[in-house]
Scaffold this motif. Structure first.
Motif, PDB file in Angstrom:
ATOM      1  N   PHE A  77      58.919 -19.069 -10.930  1.00 32.63           N
ATOM      2  CA  PHE A  77      58.958 -20.443 -10.213  1.00 32.63           C
ATOM      3  C   PHE A  77      57.730 -21.040  -9.980  1.00 32.63           C
ATOM      4  O   PHE A  77      56.812 -20.421  -9.511  1.00 32.63           O
ATOM      5  N   VAL A  78      57.420 -21.890 -10.675  1.00 32.00           N
ATOM      6  CA  VAL A  78      56.131 -22.704 -10.724  1.00 32.00           C
ATOM      7  C   VAL A  78      55.929 -23.681  -9.785  1.00 32.00           C
ATOM      8  O   VAL A  78      54.896 -23.895  -9.027  1.00 32.00           O
ATOM      9  N   ARG A  86      68.581 -28.483  -2.955  1.00 29.34           N
ATOM     10  CA  ARG A  86      68.295 -27.807  -1.687  1.00 29.34           C
ATOM     11  C   ARG A  86      67.619 -29.143  -0.767  1.00 29.34           C
ATOM     12  O   ARG A  86      67.331 -30.265  -1.494  1.00 29.34           O
ATOM     13  N   PRO A  87      67.315 -28.744   0.312  1.00 31.98           N
ATOM     14  CA  PRO A  87      66.687 -29.910   1.181  1.00 31.98           C
ATOM     15  C   PRO A  87      65.411 -30.578   0.425  1.00 31.98           C
ATOM     16  O   PRO A  87      64.523 -29.722  -0.242  1.00 31.98           O
ATOM     17  N   PRO A 145      68.649 -20.248  -8.420  1.00 30.70           N
ATOM     18  CA  PRO A 145      69.709 -19.931  -9.352  1.00 30.70           C
ATOM     19  C   PRO A 145      70.024 -20.757 -10.496  1.00 30.70           C
ATOM     20  O   PRO A 145      70.604 -20.552 -11.523  1.00 30.70           O
ATOM     21  N   HIS A 177      75.480 -30.014  -5.010  1.00 33.20           N
ATOM     22  CA  HIS A 177      75.676 -28.891  -4.238  1.00 33.20           C
ATOM     23  C   HIS A 177      74.613 -27.833  -4.764  1.00 33.20           C
ATOM     24  O   HIS A 177      74.606 -27.037  -3.836  1.00 33.20           O
TER      25      HIS A 177
END
Lengths: 147, 147, 147, 147
Positions: free
Chosen positions: C93-94, C52-53, C60, C49
């Motif tokens: 976020f890289v 993500r796609p 998070p 869960h």
């Protein structure tokens, strides 16, 4: 971009210091002391007007050198790109910056087509970086678009 | 701490500017223009040596005024505490800071016994704050311990 | 605090994992894999869960493991203090976090009486940390007051 | 981009919630409650497994809603762009997040061709936002390149 990490720095301290001197009549925040394939070491001797009571270097002055170190580390990693701009930078002040010479070393974590991300440590007086940190920072530079 | 938000600012611009002048022979980064119960408005006219090519105010100079605005907003919210220190500050640069006068307004979100947290907007030339942001920031001041 | 850095970690992975299991019925974000005098390595296998796609671990979730790594590194550096709380954390976020196991390693820069500051790297699948970063972070924990 | 600020929100809560439901089988972090021309209000009722001892909502869960609010505010400001990605976010935790419903409101400071910058406040239980903040955040989304 070629392979990561690059095998050698793409800019020497001399090249960086000369470039920045030509760009800024006011002088840069910091002198480039050393570069590696993905990092740069900078230093500055603070001017009297940047000192706070107790001979402590002001926060914005420390921020300035951290920002400068990240810019130079970007130069060392992807080549000299004066138009790269700070997009965001977060800084933590650890202890009062008391001493003669402030050092900052930036290490690049990621160099992409659009942005470059790195971390910075700042400390006083020891060129070998063994002193305790006076500040640490992390941030992003945006590269000029080539379209 | 009394109730939140306080009914009126605990420091006036005059009190803040006088305090900071006495503390720093070098002068503060910014002038306090106005205070409210949980906020402060500051301004500065940048010195020539802080300008970059294209007459853009340097990033560390903008950072300096943002930091200063947060300090003054802390004074307005909890009273003048010169020994409150920036613990951390993150800044985003939105557009080149081109113009005559730089403004920064800080709003306090939280004022606790140990720390004070606030957000800052920076813009050019319009005392009423309607201009587009040149930078935004958010950060934490640590209050002197009373033990 | 004794001398810096400490000669050996003040908490083992076993001690940390056991403590956190007892505290949180819901389970911690991450498993402690290894500790050193001023650092900790953590890992997690993301639940379906949190994806993500494109089977990318959500931001998070990555933040959660970075935060967890910093907490464990604090334990390794000053001893187990479950009441230490995240004060602030900034994350970059890289690249998309795609893979099986997410790793995060936190290194402490400063451990003071009131706060602990550290940096974190997050990457996928390689326990030795040679993979490219998916995120980097830096932040502050506040220690419980002893008065 | 047209004029700033836009005259009306470019996405309604219904459009946002429907889009996100279709994208994520796992469900989004938060529900969009209201949108304005440059802002969005979100809420969530935390699942039991996200609670820490003392019925406090975990930090990463609060981060998740703050991130979500910023995404929705971007939708309200520039139109629905699911491929916009968090580039960086810094969060300050102000007080324990104890209560039934967590709210987050994000306000956009700047929406450019490449990135969108905003600030977020998080609080408990009061849909009108008068409660004290449990966290504040500020960060950047990167927009998908159209080339």
């Amino acid at each position: 971009m070629g392979s990561w990490p690059p095998a050698y720095p793409l800019a020497t301290p001399d090249e960086i210091n000369r470039t920045v001197d030509q760009l800024w009549s006011g002088g840069a925040s910091g002198l480039c002391v050393e570069t590696g394939p993905t990092w740069a070491l900078t230093s500055m001797t603070p001017a009297a007007h940047t000192l706070r009571p107790g001979a402590i270097i002001s926060g914005p002055t420390v921020f300035g050198l951290a920002d400068c170190a990240l810019w130079y580390a970007l130069f060392a990693t992807v080549g000299i790109e004066p138009m790269a701009l700070t997009s965001e930078l977060s800084i933590r002040f650890v202890r009062p910056a008391r001493g003669t010479t402030l050092f900052a070393r930036a290490d690049i974590h990621h160099a992409g087509r659009r942005s470059v991300i790195g971390s910075v440590r700042c400390w006083m007086d020891d060129p070998h970086g063994n002193g305790p940190d006076v500040a640490v920072a992390q941030g992003t530079y945006v590269r000029p678009t080539t379209s």
